[in-house]
Design an enzyme around this catalytic site. Structure first.
Site, PDB file in Angstrom:
ATOM      1  N   HIS A 113       0.789  -1.056   0.057  1.00  0.00           N
ATOM      2  CA  HIS A 113       0.156   0.072   0.161  1.00  0.00           C
ATOM      3  C   HIS A 113       0.768   1.359  -0.289  1.00  0.00           C
ATOM      4  O   HIS A 113       0.217   2.170   0.306  1.00  0.00           O
ATOM      5  CB  HIS A 113      -0.816   0.099   1.335  1.00  0.00           C
ATOM      6  CG  HIS A 113      -2.212  -1.181   1.040  1.00  0.00           C
ATOM      7  ND1 HIS A 113      -2.698  -1.644   2.021  1.00  0.00           N
ATOM      8  CD2 HIS A 113      -2.345  -1.890  -0.097  1.00  0.00           C
ATOM      9  CE1 HIS A 113      -3.552  -2.599   1.744  1.00  0.00           C
ATOM     10  NE2 HIS A 113      -3.243  -2.651   0.509  1.00  0.00           N
ATOM     11  N   SER A 180      -3.777  -8.321  10.928  1.00  0.00           N
ATOM     12  CA  SER A 180      -4.623  -7.933  10.078  1.00  0.00           C
ATOM     13  C   SER A 180      -5.848  -8.452  10.165  1.00  0.00           C
ATOM     14  O   SER A 180      -6.042  -9.508  10.355  1.00  0.00           O
ATOM     15  CB  SER A 180      -3.997  -8.020   8.525  1.00  0.00           C
ATOM     16  OG  SER A 180      -4.792  -7.664   7.568  1.00  0.00           O
ATOM     17  N   GLU A 223      -0.792 -10.507  22.332  1.00  0.00           N
ATOM     18  CA  GLU A 223      -0.355  -9.593  21.428  1.00  0.00           C
ATOM     19  C   GLU A 223       0.772  -9.950  20.502  1.00  0.00           C
ATOM     20  O   GLU A 223       1.758 -10.643  21.230  1.00  0.00           O
ATOM     21  CB  GLU A 223       0.163  -8.201  22.147  1.00  0.00           C
ATOM     22  CG  GLU A 223      -1.221  -7.431  22.807  1.00  0.00           C
ATOM     23  CD  GLU A 223      -0.943  -5.848  22.804  1.00  0.00           C
ATOM     24  OE1 GLU A 223      -1.874  -5.443  22.333  1.00  0.00           O
ATOM     25  OE2 GLU A 223      -0.049  -5.271  23.411  1.00  0.00           O
ATOM     26  N   ILE A 224       0.969  -9.309  19.399  1.00  0.00           N
ATOM     27  CA  ILE A 224       2.065  -9.752  18.484  1.00  0.00           C
ATOM     28  C   ILE A 224       3.540  -9.608  19.119  1.00  0.00           C
ATOM     29  O   ILE A 224       4.209 -10.382  19.364  1.00  0.00           O
ATOM     30  CB  ILE A 224       1.997  -8.866  17.103  1.00  0.00           C
ATOM     31  CG1 ILE A 224       0.743  -9.263  16.391  1.00  0.00           C
ATOM     32  CG2 ILE A 224       3.337  -9.099  16.413  1.00  0.00           C
ATOM     33  CD1 ILE A 224       0.400  -8.347  15.167  1.00  0.00           C
TER      34      ILE A 224
END
Ligand code: APR
Length: 233
Positions: A113, A180, A223-224
């Site tokens: 993006h 995501s 959490e990541i």
């Protein structure tokens, strides 16, 4: 299982979304505090907005440029860069426009993006640093408006980033989604292509995604950042 697959895989591709950068302080889009909970993306992140709604467009993106200058990559970004150096992962495909993977040292990064680190003139295409927005410079020397070099809704993805993301996805035997909701096409097709190509698909995301049913493993209780630190030990 992810730890085992990470050690066994020959070609691991990591696919990141806005959830990768929330621990750096940047907002995501669709969780309860996300940007699209406050603004309608079609009215702000679109070419129509660039034409019909210039002042709100500029205010919104100047805020986001200030954000990526103020906040920094977190430990998770650095762990991914270290894993690339050690050959544990082969590349990153990101929907993010913050440039944090590269800042943390990752080399193989496909930015599907685009990036907020650059601006370009909507008329002549001339490229500028996003510092221009910080200095409240919004117009090109040709008189055209400067806009962030990100993909707005309605625009096509950059060809080279898309092609390299496809090539990487097709080589993957392990495809890991980090942060995501997988709700935006065509980016959300890469996890499916990997899976259809025989890769193991792992989705790490706080909330349910549209393709959880397709994954070999879903991790949504951690959490990541914490997960990557745990795996890195
Ligand atoms: N750990 C794990 N998951 C997290 C964390 C975290 N620390 N923080 C947020 N998440 C999850 C949220 O629950 C959310 O489901 O990350 C997900 C981010 O999803 P989105 O906000 O939809 O972001 P993303 O999938 O990257 O959006 C794709 O949409 O607007 C466009 O171009 C924009 O690239 C963006 C695209």
């Amino acid at each position: 299982m992810l730890k085992k697959w990470l050690n066994e895989s020959n070609y691991t591709v990591v696919f990141t979304g806005a959830g990768m950068s929330t621990e750096s302080g940047l907002p995501d889009f669709r969780s309860s505090k996300g940007l699209w909970k406050q603004k309608d993306p079609s009215k702000i992140a679109s070419t129509e907005a660039l034409n019909d709604n210039v002042s709100e467009f500029i205010d919104f993106y100047r805020e986001r440029v200030l954000g990526v200058k103020e906040y920094k990559p977190h430990k998770g970004h650095y762990i991914l860069a270290d894993w690339e150096k050690r050959g544990k992962i082969q590349s990153i495909i990101t929907q993010n426009v913050d440039g944090f993977h590269q800042q943390a040292g990752s080399k193989q990064v496909a930015e599907l993006h685009g990036t907020l680190q650059k601006l370009h003139c909507q008329s002549c295409g001339k490229v500028y640093s996003s510092e221009e927005y910080i200095n409240q410079e919004y117009y090109c020397s040709c008189g055209g408006i400067l806009r962030p070099s990100i993909i707005l809704f309605g625009e096509t993805l950059p060809r080279d980033a898309f092609q390299s993301a496809l090539a990487e996805t097709e080589k993957a035997d392990l495809f890991i989604v980090l942060g995501s909701s997988l709700s935006v096409t065509p980016a959300n097709q890469f996890p499916l292509i990997a899976k259809d190509n025989g890769a193991k698909l792992v989705i790490v995301n706080m909330e349910q995604t549209e393709f959880d049913y397709y994954a070999d493993q879903v991790i949504n209780e951690k959490e990541i950042g914490a997960l990557l630190e745990e795996l890195d030990k």
